[in-house]
Design a protein around this motif. Structure first.
Motif, PDB file in Angstrom:
ATOM      1  N   UNK A  13       0.253  -1.229   0.273  1.00 21.18           N
ATOM      2  CA  UNK A  13      -0.079  -0.353   0.143  1.00 21.18           C
ATOM      3  C   UNK A  13       0.577   0.891   0.196  1.00 21.18           C
ATOM      4  N   UNK A  14       2.052   1.087   0.956  1.00 18.53           N
ATOM      5  CA  UNK A  14       2.388   2.419   0.711  1.00 18.53           C
ATOM      6  C   UNK A  14       3.559   2.531   0.180  1.00 18.53           C
ATOM      7  N   UNK A  15       4.268   2.123  -1.010  1.00 19.97           N
ATOM      8  CA  UNK A  15       4.949   1.824  -2.234  1.00 19.97           C
ATOM      9  C   UNK A  15       4.251   2.222  -3.243  1.00 19.97           C
ATOM     10  N   UNK A  16       2.550   1.474  -3.278  1.00 11.87           N
ATOM     11  CA  UNK A  16       1.870   2.045  -4.503  1.00 11.87           C
ATOM     12  C   UNK A  16       1.459   3.029  -3.961  1.00 11.87           C
ATOM     13  N   UNK A  17       1.340   3.981  -3.492  1.00 10.18           N
ATOM     14  CA  UNK A  17       0.395   5.325  -3.010  1.00 10.18           C
ATOM     15  C   UNK A  17       1.453   6.435  -2.894  1.00 10.18           C
ATOM     16  N   UNK A  18       2.976   5.607  -2.869  1.00 13.47           N
ATOM     17  CA  UNK A  18       4.470   6.796  -3.104  1.00 13.47           C
ATOM     18  C   UNK A  18       4.293   6.850  -4.952  1.00 13.47           C
ATOM     19  N   UNK A  19       4.384   5.742  -5.508  1.00 15.88           N
ATOM     20  CA  UNK A  19       4.417   5.635  -7.023  1.00 15.88           C
ATOM     21  C   UNK A  19       3.117   6.067  -7.460  1.00 15.88           C
ATOM     22  N   UNK A  20       1.795   6.695  -7.128  1.00 20.28           N
ATOM     23  CA  UNK A  20       0.594   6.751  -7.637  1.00 20.28           C
ATOM     24  C   UNK A  20       1.145   8.525  -7.375  1.00 20.28           C
TER      25      UNK A  20
END
Length: 419
Positions: A40-47
């Motif tokens: 979740x965290x890395x996915x949000x950062x990439x977005x």
């Protein structure tokens, strides 16, 4: 939840304050280290890197790496000992290890970064301060979970039960439910922590929000009569059969299933359980039939019902070494936009302020947001300030407490000895 139970090895790398980095200027990327299991965290950062934080990403491109959660704390220890912590990482799951990093100057005080504190909910800030025993901001709260008792509205209505606001009222309601053939409370005795949460919450309501810090600081002991009282109160729930039969064999999934199939009227859990509530294959009672109530007050207690038990999940932290203006820009962008993005994409309630409310947010999520936004003082969980060993001892013996194998005094002695 998993990383919070990580055991720090006895041969930990020693941390040295004298090698705690500076503003530096050698950054060629914005390096992030997270646990492999947390996407979740890395996915949000990439977005964000392709959206609200495009400019920050252009100036310092996001570079993400992962490490298994089971050895994440040890990985952070190794990097800290080498003075090589990445710009940003998920925080250590063991609060005592985080305190070592802070004392050694390894982590950046984010309260000194312009505008960041303005985007943190007061309740999340309160939780962080208690967790790390500091009034400075060394982490950002990518989650903010409130805890409390979830209840079946229809079962309450059918049995003429009003939402209990006191411990005695909760006990009376449980007596009435059991007499009607309804299991009052579903709990996870196999893992134990939902039971120990009840003990901790009772202590906070009875003795005040600093009661367990007093134990951690050596000003009080769990074996003191006032603390044993809490363990005995929770043991009494088990003695009266409110948790059902064979509580030691009930795991987390079974606890949730019992509640979501209408077999139990109440369940103590955190707001992370909203994902289960939203899953129609699991939830047979319907989201509209689920209510939330704070842990009730203890008559004559020094605590308050509006002091919400909470945690910040696995927060993120930033290394003091090479913390330059470009990293600071990333921090500012994350603080301003992460809460909106993770709520919209993943339905996760964070500890950041929300400026864009998604139209699809459920009523239960809105309830959690409302409680979080109105809370100014939070309390931690029972073992939050204790050692990993004490956490294990506490969880392993919780079911023994509520099935009558040991009493409150014996339980508290076991945890005190391991603290």
């Amino acid at each position: 939840m998993v990383s919070a139970l990580a055991v720090v090895g006895a041969g930990a790398v020693l941390l040295s304050a004298c090698s705690s980095g500076s503003t530096g200027g050698s950054n060629t990327a914005f390096n992030y280290l997270g646990q492999t299991e947390n996407t979740t965290i890395v996915g949000t950062l990439k977005t964000l890197s392709a959206g609200e934080c495009t400019a920050e990403n252009k100036a310092l491109p996001l570079k993400a790496t992962t490490n298994p959660g089971s050895s994440f704390d040890q990985k952070l220890q190794l990097l800290a000992g080498q003075n090589a912590l990445p710009n940003m990482s998920m925080a250590a799951g063991t609060p005592s290890l985080m305190k070592q990093f802070i004392s050694a100057g390894k982590l950046k005080d984010l309260s000194s970064v312009a505008g960041v504190s303005d985007h943190i909910l007061p309740a999340a800030k309160s939780t962080i301060e208690k967790l790390y025993d500091t009034d400075k901001l060394y982490v950002l709260p990518t989650e903010f979970n409130i805890e409390g008792i979830w209840y079946n509205k229809k079962i309450f209505s059918d049995n003429g039960i009003e939402v209990p606001k006191t411990w005695n009222a909760l006990v009376d309601a449980s007596v009435k439910l059991k007499a009607a053939g309804v299991q009052p409370i579903s709990t996870d005795g196999k893992d134990g922590w939902p039971i120990t949460r009840l003990i901790g919450d009772y202590i906070f309501r009875d003795l005040g929000p600093n009661a367990l810090k007093d134990v951690a600081d050596g000003k009080a002991k769990l074996t003191d009569a006032a603390y044993v009282k809490a363990a005995d109160a929770v043991a009494s729930l088990g003695k009266q059969g409110f948790f059902g039969d064979a509580v030691a064999s009930i795991d987390y999934s079974t606890m949730i299933n019992s509640f979501l199939t209408g077999k139990a009227a109440m369940m103590y859990n955190g707001s992370w359980v909203l994902a289960n509530f939203a899953d129609k294959s699991q939830n047979q009672i319907g989201e509209d039939n689920i209510g939330y109530m704070p842990f009730p007050a203890v008559s004559g207690g020094k605590g308050s019902i509006d002091q919400v038990p909470s945690n910040v999940g696995v927060p993120v932290t930033f290394a003091s070494k090479n913390f330059d203006s470009k990293v600071g820009d990333w921090v500012g962008c994350i603080a301003k936009n992460y809460g909106n993005q993770v709520l919209a994409d993943s339905g996760v309630v964070s500890g950041f302020t929300i400026t864009k409310q998604p139209s699809s947010v459920s009523s239960l999520t809105k309830t959690v947001q409302d409680v979080a936004s109105k809370t100014t003082t939070s309390v931690l969980w029972f073992e939050a300030l204790f050692s990993a060993k004490a956490t294990t001892v506490s969880s392993n013996n919780a079911s023994q407490l509520v099935n009558g194998s040991i009493n409150g005094s014996q339980f508290m002695q076991l945890v005190q000895d391991a603290k």
